[in-house]
Design a protein around this motif. Structure first.
Motif, mmCIF file in Angstrom:
data_model
loop_
_atom_site.group_PDB
_atom_site.id
_atom_site.type_symbol
_atom_site.label_atom_id
_atom_site.label_comp_id
_atom_site.label_asym_id
_atom_site.label_seq_id
_atom_site.Cartn_x
_atom_site.Cartn_y
_atom_site.Cartn_z
ATOM 1 N N CYS A 154 0.879 -1.181 0.000
ATOM 2 C CA CYS A 154 0.000 0.000 0.000
ATOM 3 C C CYS A 154 0.912 1.224 0.000
ATOM 4 O O CYS A 154 1.355 1.673 1.055
ATOM 5 C CB CYS A 154 -0.884 0.028 1.239
ATOM 6 S SG CYS A 154 -1.962 -1.391 1.399
ATOM 7 N N PRO A 155 1.239 1.777 -1.159
ATOM 8 C CA PRO A 155 2.287 2.798 -1.237
ATOM 9 C C PRO A 155 1.924 4.180 -0.671
ATOM 10 O O PRO A 155 2.804 5.025 -0.533
ATOM 11 C CB PRO A 155 2.575 2.892 -2.744
ATOM 12 C CG PRO A 155 1.360 2.352 -3.413
ATOM 13 C CD PRO A 155 0.761 1.342 -2.480
ATOM 14 N N LYS A 223 -19.792 -6.478 3.378
ATOM 15 C CA LYS A 223 -19.990 -6.795 1.950
ATOM 16 C C LYS A 223 -20.202 -5.558 1.093
ATOM 17 O O LYS A 223 -19.892 -5.567 -0.104
ATOM 18 C CB LYS A 223 -21.189 -7.738 1.774
ATOM 19 C CG LYS A 223 -20.808 -9.191 1.926
ATOM 20 C CD LYS A 223 -21.968 -10.100 1.543
ATOM 21 C CE LYS A 223 -21.811 -11.436 2.266
ATOM 22 N NZ LYS A 223 -23.091 -12.163 2.341
ATOM 23 N N VAL A 224 -20.757 -4.501 1.694
ATOM 24 C CA VAL A 224 -20.903 -3.241 0.944
ATOM 25 C C VAL A 224 -19.530 -2.802 0.417
ATOM 26 O O VAL A 224 -19.404 -2.266 -0.684
ATOM 27 C CB VAL A 224 -21.544 -2.139 1.823
ATOM 28 C CG1 VAL A 224 -21.481 -0.778 1.125
ATOM 29 C CG2 VAL A 224 -22.989 -2.500 2.161
ATOM 30 N N PHE A 225 -18.494 -3.095 1.221
ATOM 31 C CA PHE A 225 -17.138 -2.735 0.791
ATOM 32 C C PHE A 225 -16.504 -3.794 -0.096
ATOM 33 O O PHE A 225 -15.988 -3.488 -1.170
ATOM 34 C CB PHE A 225 -16.256 -2.434 2.013
ATOM 35 C CG PHE A 225 -16.598 -1.087 2.557
ATOM 36 C CD1 PHE A 225 -15.938 0.038 2.115
ATOM 37 C CD2 PHE A 225 -17.666 -0.937 3.433
ATOM 38 C CE1 PHE A 225 -16.311 1.295 2.549
ATOM 39 C CE2 PHE A 225 -18.058 0.311 3.878
ATOM 40 C CZ PHE A 225 -17.377 1.431 3.433
ATOM 41 N N TYR A 233 -12.716 1.432 -5.135
ATOM 42 C CA TYR A 233 -11.709 2.234 -4.432
ATOM 43 C C TYR A 233 -10.288 1.709 -4.599
ATOM 44 O O TYR A 233 -9.329 2.426 -4.318
ATOM 45 C CB TYR A 233 -12.069 2.364 -2.947
ATOM 46 C CG TYR A 233 -13.214 3.334 -2.672
ATOM 47 C CD1 TYR A 233 -13.640 4.235 -3.648
ATOM 48 C CD2 TYR A 233 -13.859 3.356 -1.444
ATOM 49 C CE1 TYR A 233 -14.680 5.115 -3.399
ATOM 50 C CE2 TYR A 233 -14.900 4.237 -1.190
ATOM 51 C CZ TYR A 233 -15.305 5.123 -2.168
ATOM 52 O OH TYR A 233 -16.334 5.990 -1.909
ATOM 53 N N ALA A 234 -10.133 0.456 -5.040
ATOM 54 C CA ALA A 234 -8.777 -0.021 -5.310
ATOM 55 C C ALA A 234 -8.190 0.701 -6.526
ATOM 56 O O ALA A 234 -6.984 0.696 -6.726
ATOM 57 C CB ALA A 234 -8.777 -1.522 -5.535
ATOM 58 N N PHE A 235 -9.062 1.314 -7.343
ATOM 59 C CA PHE A 235 -8.575 1.941 -8.579
ATOM 60 C C PHE A 235 -8.900 3.423 -8.692
ATOM 61 O O PHE A 235 -8.135 4.190 -9.258
ATOM 62 C CB PHE A 235 -9.127 1.195 -9.804
ATOM 63 C CG PHE A 235 -8.672 -0.228 -9.872
ATOM 64 C CD1 PHE A 235 -7.440 -0.544 -10.434
ATOM 65 C CD2 PHE A 235 -9.424 -1.244 -9.315
ATOM 66 C CE1 PHE A 235 -6.978 -1.848 -10.470
ATOM 67 C CE2 PHE A 235 -8.979 -2.559 -9.344
ATOM 68 C CZ PHE A 235 -7.749 -2.862 -9.927
ATOM 69 N N ALA A 309 -1.756 -10.099 -4.229
ATOM 70 C CA ALA A 309 -2.313 -10.383 -5.556
ATOM 71 C C ALA A 309 -2.879 -9.110 -6.189
ATOM 72 O O ALA A 309 -2.709 -8.863 -7.391
ATOM 73 C CB ALA A 309 -3.390 -11.462 -5.446
ATOM 74 N N LEU A 310 -3.534 -8.286 -5.379
ATOM 75 C CA LEU A 310 -4.092 -7.039 -5.893
ATOM 76 C C LEU A 310 -2.973 -6.074 -6.311
ATOM 77 O O LEU A 310 -3.057 -5.439 -7.364
ATOM 78 C CB LEU A 310 -4.988 -6.385 -4.830
ATOM 79 C CG LEU A 310 -5.633 -5.057 -5.229
ATOM 80 C CD1 LEU A 310 -6.560 -5.228 -6.433
ATOM 81 C CD2 LEU A 310 -6.410 -4.454 -4.057
#
Ligand code: NAI
Length: 319
Positions: A154-155, A223-225, A233-235, A309-310
């Motif tokens: 997580c940079p 689960k909403v997240f 939000y990962a992108f 992996a992400l």
């Protein structure tokens, strides 16, 4: 010796975060010296860093252009604070989260660093710069750089200057963070919680209220997240979400500002995070993940495998 001095970084405290910083700086070719009061921690750090660098190399996730072995050879340890900081261009403090301990440490670092331009940087998660740096002779070179755990995957690094930190020190810290592959963001004035925790706490507050008011189960809130917001939000962040979910930001606000304001005015007060709701959430969570070290560690490993992996996927897609 001047050239070597230009490239040296001192790490103070060799726990979880100190080890991560050591790997990140070595990845960019810096000479890293780690200092700790506990020599067993230093020994453990070397073993763990070697293992982690080799594993990252095996997975194709090593940062920088050097081999794992070359990166490892740039990292040394010292039980002498003045030796650890001598000629360092940057000192990254990673001792436990305690105001008095950090104040004492920065007072020592202030006196021990040998170069005029050395930046004295704290990794603190939530202590304001003014609580640690005020009154130091070198206050203009003191700054907070708060990483996100695990830093290697997580940079994000929040940069928070003290009101008296020089523009030059801010600039050099940002450049250094970018150089080692971190993503610096500026919190221009110190504010409690910095940025990450302020947003995280806004989410925890509403998640808690939805459970407390009997509207959702803890599992469904998560689960909403995991199946909704988190996918995005990962992108993309909240602003890009807005921009893309209509014909641009202005158009989004024409359509949705009144809804956001109406819904937001229905948010309840800050929860107390105790009593029946706490009991209930603990019971629901522990039925899936018992609150004992073995089970928690198993699940942490599961989480970290997915974060790796992400990180890999993001790296592939962005290159
Ligand atoms: P840790 O407990 O894993 O490591 C702390 C290290 O400091 C230990 O090796 C300890 O022996 C050493 N230490 C204690 N007193 C010392 C002294 N006087 N001089 C030198 N070394 C000393 O703690 P961790 O998790 O690495 O946290 C360090 C800092 O990083 C804290 O300020 C924390 O808030 C911050 N941080 C932690 C994150 C996390 O997720 N753990 C994330 C971002 C920041």
């Amino acid at each position: 010796s001047n050239m070597a001095g230009q490239r040296k970084v001192g790490i103070i405290g060799s726990g979880l975060i100190g080890r991560s910083w050591a790997m990140l700086f070595a990845g960019a070719g810096f000479n890293v010296v780690m200092y700790d009061v506990d020599s067993a921690q230093l020994d453990g750090a070397k073993v763990s860093i070697k293992q982690q660098l080799n594993e990252l190399e095996r997975q194709g996730l090593l940062r920088g252009t050097l081999l794992a072995e070359e990166q490892f050879s740039l990292i040394s340890t010292s039980e002498n604070l003045s030796e650890a900081v001598k000629d360092a261009i940057h000192i990254q403090e990673c001792v436990p989260e305690n105001v008095d301990l950090k104040k004492q440490m920065f007072s020592k670092l202030n006196d021990l660093c040998t170069l005029d331009e050395t930046v004295l940087c704290s990794s603190t998660s939530c202590i304001l710069p003014s609580k640690i740096f005020t009154g130091l002779r070198r206050v203009s070179q003191c700054i907070v750089a708060h990483p996100c755990n695990p830093p290697y995957h997580c940079p994000l690094t929040e940069i928070i200057p003290h009101p008296e930190t020089s523009e030059d020190a801010v600039q050099r810290t940002r450049e250094l963070m970018a150089k080692i592959g971190q993503e610096p963001v500026m919190v221009k004035r110190e504010i409690d919680g910095f940025a990450l925790n302020r947003m995280q706490y806004a989410i925890i507050n509403e998640a808690w209220r939805l459970v407390e008011d009997g509207i959702m189960t803890p599992e469904d809130v998560d689960k909403v997240f995991t199946t909704g917001l988190g996918m995005r939000y990962a992108f993309i962040g909240p602003f890009e979400t807005i921009h893309l979910n209509a014909e641009g930001t202005e158009n989004y606000m024409q359509r949705y500002a009144s809804s956001i304001r109406r819904v937001s005015s229905s948010f309840g007060p800050i929860p107390t995070f105790d009593g029946k709701t706490l009991e209930h959430v603990e019971q629901r969570m522990a039925s899936r993940i018992p609150s004992v070290p073995d089970e928690l560690n198993k699940r942490r490993q599961w989480r970290d495998d997915r974060l790796v992996a992400l990180a890999k996927l993001k790296k592939q897609m962005d290159s």
